[in-house]
Design an enzyme around this catalytic site. Structure first.
Site, PDB file in Angstrom:
ATOM      1  N   GLU A 109       0.877  -1.179   0.000  1.00 18.79           N
ATOM      2  CA  GLU A 109       0.000   0.000   0.000  1.00 18.79           C
ATOM      3  C   GLU A 109       0.911   1.224   0.000  1.00 18.79           C
ATOM      4  O   GLU A 109       1.652   1.436   0.968  1.00 18.79           O
ATOM      5  CB  GLU A 109      -0.930  -0.036   1.216  1.00 18.79           C
ATOM      6  CG  GLU A 109      -1.861  -1.241   1.217  1.00 18.79           C
ATOM      7  CD  GLU A 109      -2.707  -1.315  -0.047  1.00 18.79           C
ATOM      8  OE1 GLU A 109      -3.428  -0.352  -0.345  1.00 18.79           O
ATOM      9  OE2 GLU A 109      -2.635  -2.344  -0.752  1.00 18.79           O
ATOM     10  N   CYS A 119      -1.184   9.651   3.482  1.00 17.62           N
ATOM     11  CA  CYS A 119      -1.159   9.184   2.100  1.00 17.62           C
ATOM     12  C   CYS A 119      -2.364   9.739   1.358  1.00 17.62           C
ATOM     13  O   CYS A 119      -2.342   9.896   0.151  1.00 17.62           O
ATOM     14  CB  CYS A 119      -1.159   7.669   2.062  1.00 17.62           C
ATOM     15  SG  CYS A 119      -2.495   6.967   3.017  1.00 17.62           S
TER      16      CYS A 119
HETATM   17  P1  NAD Z   1       8.950   4.385   3.825  1.00 16.66           P
HETATM   18  O1  NAD Z   1       8.709   3.663   2.552  1.00 16.66           O
HETATM   19  O2  NAD Z   1      10.139   5.223   3.927  1.00 16.66           O
HETATM   20  O3  NAD Z   1       9.038   3.320   5.026  1.00 16.66           O
HETATM   21  C1  NAD Z   1       7.995   2.410   5.288  1.00 16.66           C
HETATM   22  C2  NAD Z   1       8.538   1.272   6.129  1.00 16.66           C
HETATM   23  O4  NAD Z   1       9.489   0.533   5.359  1.00 16.66           O
HETATM   24  C3  NAD Z   1       9.284   1.713   7.386  1.00 16.66           C
HETATM   25  O5  NAD Z   1       8.966   0.843   8.428  1.00 16.66           O
HETATM   26  C4  NAD Z   1      10.727   1.561   6.993  1.00 16.66           C
HETATM   27  O6  NAD Z   1      11.572   1.349   8.096  1.00 16.66           O
HETATM   28  C5  NAD Z   1      10.656   0.318   6.135  1.00 16.66           C
HETATM   29  N1  NAD Z   1      11.770   0.076   5.215  1.00 16.66           N
HETATM   30  C6  NAD Z   1      12.558   0.972   4.585  1.00 16.66           C
HETATM   31  N2  NAD Z   1      13.452   0.315   3.807  1.00 16.66           N
HETATM   32  C7  NAD Z   1      13.191  -1.009   3.922  1.00 16.66           C
HETATM   33  C8  NAD Z   1      13.759  -2.181   3.358  1.00 16.66           C
HETATM   34  N3  NAD Z   1      14.769  -2.125   2.492  1.00 16.66           N
HETATM   35  N4  NAD Z   1      13.247  -3.370   3.714  1.00 16.66           N
HETATM   36  C9  NAD Z   1      12.216  -3.460   4.570  1.00 16.66           C
HETATM   37  N5  NAD Z   1      11.649  -2.382   5.157  1.00 16.66           N
HETATM   38  C10 NAD Z   1      12.126  -1.165   4.822  1.00 16.66           C
HETATM   39  O7  NAD Z   1       7.624   5.203   4.130  1.00 16.66           O
HETATM   40  P2  NAD Z   1       7.308   6.146   5.382  1.00 16.66           P
HETATM   41  O8  NAD Z   1       8.089   7.398   5.240  1.00 16.66           O
HETATM   42  O9  NAD Z   1       7.408   5.386   6.645  1.00 16.66           O
HETATM   43  O10 NAD Z   1       5.762   6.430   5.152  1.00 16.66           O
HETATM   44  C11 NAD Z   1       5.283   7.385   4.277  1.00 16.66           C
HETATM   45  C12 NAD Z   1       4.826   6.754   2.982  1.00 16.66           C
HETATM   46  O11 NAD Z   1       3.819   5.792   3.240  1.00 16.66           O
HETATM   47  C13 NAD Z   1       4.196   7.769   2.033  1.00 16.66           C
HETATM   48  O12 NAD Z   1       4.616   7.491   0.738  1.00 16.66           O
HETATM   49  C14 NAD Z   1       2.718   7.496   2.197  1.00 16.66           C
HETATM   50  O13 NAD Z   1       1.936   7.913   1.107  1.00 16.66           O
HETATM   51  C15 NAD Z   1       2.702   6.030   2.391  1.00 16.66           C
HETATM   52  N6  NAD Z   1       1.478   5.564   3.026  1.00 16.66           N
HETATM   53  C16 NAD Z   1       0.581   4.861   2.295  1.00 16.66           C
HETATM   54  C17 NAD Z   1      -0.606   4.441   2.864  1.00 16.66           C
HETATM   55  C18 NAD Z   1      -1.618   3.644   2.092  1.00 16.66           C
HETATM   56  O14 NAD Z   1      -2.538   3.098   2.696  1.00 16.66           O
HETATM   57  N7  NAD Z   1      -1.516   3.545   0.783  1.00 16.66           N
HETATM   58  C19 NAD Z   1      -0.880   4.756   4.195  1.00 16.66           C
HETATM   59  C20 NAD Z   1       0.080   5.475   4.921  1.00 16.66           C
HETATM   60  C21 NAD Z   1       1.255   5.869   4.328  1.00 16.66           C
END
Ligand code: NAD
Length: 517
Positions: A289, A323
């Site tokens: 997501e 998001c």
């Molecule tokens: P991010 O992608 O930077 O991180 C998300 C998660 O992934 C974190 O827990 C992070 O530690 C982990 N992560 C990072 N690199 C990884 C790897 N190589 N392997 C495994 N895990 C890894 O996102 P963020 O800054 O935490 O959140 C914001 C983003 O999330 C925005 O793009 C937002 O739009 C999106 N979001 C989407 C929804 C939805 O329902 N579509 C809801 C909330 C947030």
């Protein structure tokens, strides 16, 4: 089906303009404040492990203030955590659905009792004002309460036609151990929903919480323990993406990955999850997501004050770090100037300050986020007309003044890339049809909205606005569990529809047994 539990209803919200809820919230803040700076070990199969390395979590609104430290997992702990999760799977997966569902009902009750405390942690760790923090906890409780009820539906017999001389039965079974990777922006709600959905139907999980909000995740683990989940069903495993994130995704014994976060990280995980590893005997399921570039369209048939109010809430709630946040405001030419003027006036009236003081606009999550957003603002200044904001706020926290760019060209970077901060691009459309074309001209498709009184246009967007969650004549954020199943189209993700009737089905598979007599 006899109803086992009372019918689901969403959690009510408090009115913080009233003295009693305000006092109770401030009391919760005082209590949480007295617990700041503590250490939270990993939880692997019920064993608490302090690794000696820590992820430090600071208050974004007061960045010198340590909220707490979470132990940082290392590669050596991958096998122990995987083993613990599979061991608990052996018994958890075999329990009757009602047994697991009741454990969820208990969890929801515990979280409800701790509602303001859990919210107060978010105020201090994530920079959410009272209403935003309470809404996050309410959503978390809703996920638990809703999935408990939905799980019982999956336990019902599955209809099939008779075939002479045979008995044919189909039933759903859990699939195994999953890795849960949530974002920091709904640090309790999304983490809870992504965890509890798979767990209630019999899977066990390893949570790798976001590094900006590991303390709230640890508070969730306290509630899980109190609710009586067997050890090892939900494991707490904070760590870096490269050191433990990638290896968890790659692990041949990982059965599924439930990810919510950015497009960039989601694509990386999706690709890695698709690769068959040595010893792996299944296709990994991977639910992604992802981000959004969400647009609200305003046409010439509406009350512009109302439209401007909806735009302000959609664009600047939780500093635009949703998001679902409106990052593009698309206005038809006829009312563009008038709407823009009202919108700017309302944005400039927003107060900025610490979440703890319940200001409308608080700090963004981290220094990294602040720098990234300021970079986008610098780009915006070259691409479009800055009409308000455009700079950092007070130095005590990671503040950014609510920022609006007008006359943004369609191909501008700030009109196309997700900024994830308090920055809105206002675009001028020739007419409604042009506005819809602009709204759809993006790789994302998460939320969108239309403010209009024209029935024909409303019917058209219902079919043609390419988003998973479309809102008409209201704000475009704040989806409710069980009411507005949430998940996007296009590169916004796998359309898992969290909080919807099909969500749990993603974490089970069907077995069909035929016996000939
Ligand atoms: P991010 O992608 O930077 O991180 C998300 C998660 O992934 C974190 O827990 C992070 O530690 C982990 N992560 C990072 N690199 C990884 C790897 N190589 N392997 C495994 N895990 C890894 O996102 P963020 O800054 O935490 O959140 C914001 C983003 O999330 C925005 O793009 C937002 O739009 C999106 N979001 C989407 C929804 C939805 O329902 N579509 C809801 C909330 C947030």
């Amino acid at each position: 089906m006899t109803e086992v539990f009372e019918p689901f209803k969403t959690e009510p919200y408090s009115d913080f303009s009233k003295p009693d809820p305000l006092k109770a919230y401030q009391e919760a803040l005082r209590q949480v404040r007295s617990e700041l700076g503590r250490d939270y070990p990993l939880l692997i199969g019920g064993e608490k492990i302090a690794t000696g390395k820590w992820i430090e979590s600071y208050n974004p609104c007061q960045h010198s203030e340590l909220v707490g430290r979470a132990a940082k997992a290392s590669k050596e702990l991958l096998e122990p955590v995987m083993t613990a999760a599979w061991q608990s799977y052996a018994s958890w997966s075999k329990l009757p659905m009602e047994h697991r569902a009741r454990t969820l009902i208990k969890l929801a009750a515990i979280m409800r009792r701790r509602k303001f405390e859990l919210a107060a942690w978010q105020t201090l760790e994530a920079g959410k004002n009272y209403a935003e923090a309470e809404a996050d906890v309410a959503e978390a409780i809703d996920f638990v309460a809703y999935y408990a009820r939905q799980s019982l539906k999956l336990a019902q017999p599955i209809e099939s036609y008779d075939y002479p001389g045979e008995e044919n039965t189909s039933f759903l079974k859990p699939i195994g151990v999953g890795v849960i990777i949530p974002p920091w922006n709904f640090p309790l709600a999304i983490l809870t929903g992504m965890t509890i959905g798979p767990v209630v139907v019999g899977n066990t999980v390893i949570i790798k919480p976001a590094s900006d909000t590991p303390v709230i995740a640890a508070k969730f683990m306290e509630c899980v323990a109190e609710a009586g989940f067997p050890v090892g069903v939900i494991n707490y495993f904070p760590g870096s993406g490269s050191e433990v994130g990638d290896p968890l995704v790659d692990h041949p014994q990982t059965r599924f990955i439930n990810f919510t976060g950015s497009l960039e990280v989601g694509l990386r995980i999706n690709e890695r999850a698709a690769k068959l590893q040595s010893g792996q005997v299944w296709l990994k399921k991977a639910y992604m997501e992802l981000g959004g570039k969400d647009a609200l369209i305003v046409d010439e048939t509406v009350d512009l004050d109302y439209a401007a109010d909806m735009a302000v809430i959609s664009g600047f709630g939780f500093q635009g770090q949703k998001c679902s946040a409106m990052s593009r405001l698309i206005v038809v030419d006829e009312v563009y100037d008038a709407l823009l003027e009202k919108f700017i006036a309302k944005v400039e009236a927003l107060d900025i300050g610490p979440a703890e003081d319940n200001a409308r606009v608080n700090a963004v999550i981290s220094q990294g986020a602040q720098t990234r957003i300021l970079d986008y603002i610098a780009k915006g200044k070259r691409e479009a007309r800055l009409v308000t904001g455009g700079e950092a706020g007070s130095d005590s926290g990671f503040y950014i003044k609510p920022t609006v760019f007008a006359d943004v060209p369609e191909d501008a970077v700030i009109a196309r890339e997700e900024i994830f901060g308090p920055v809105v691009a206002v675009l001028r459309a020739k007419d409604f049809a042009d506005a819809l074309r602009i709204a759809n001209d993006t790789v994302y498709g998460l939320t969108g909205g239309l403010i209009s009184n024209d029935r024909g246009r409303i019917e058209r967007v219902r079919q043609e606005f390419e988003v998973g969650n479309l809102y008409i004549n209201r704000k475009i954020t704040g989806a409710l569990v069980g009411v507005q199943p949430f998940g996007g189209y296009k590169l916004s993700g796998s359309n898992a529809k969290a909080g919807g009737p099909d969500y749990l089905r993603l974490f089970v598979e069907m077995k069909t047994v035929t016996e000939k007599f």
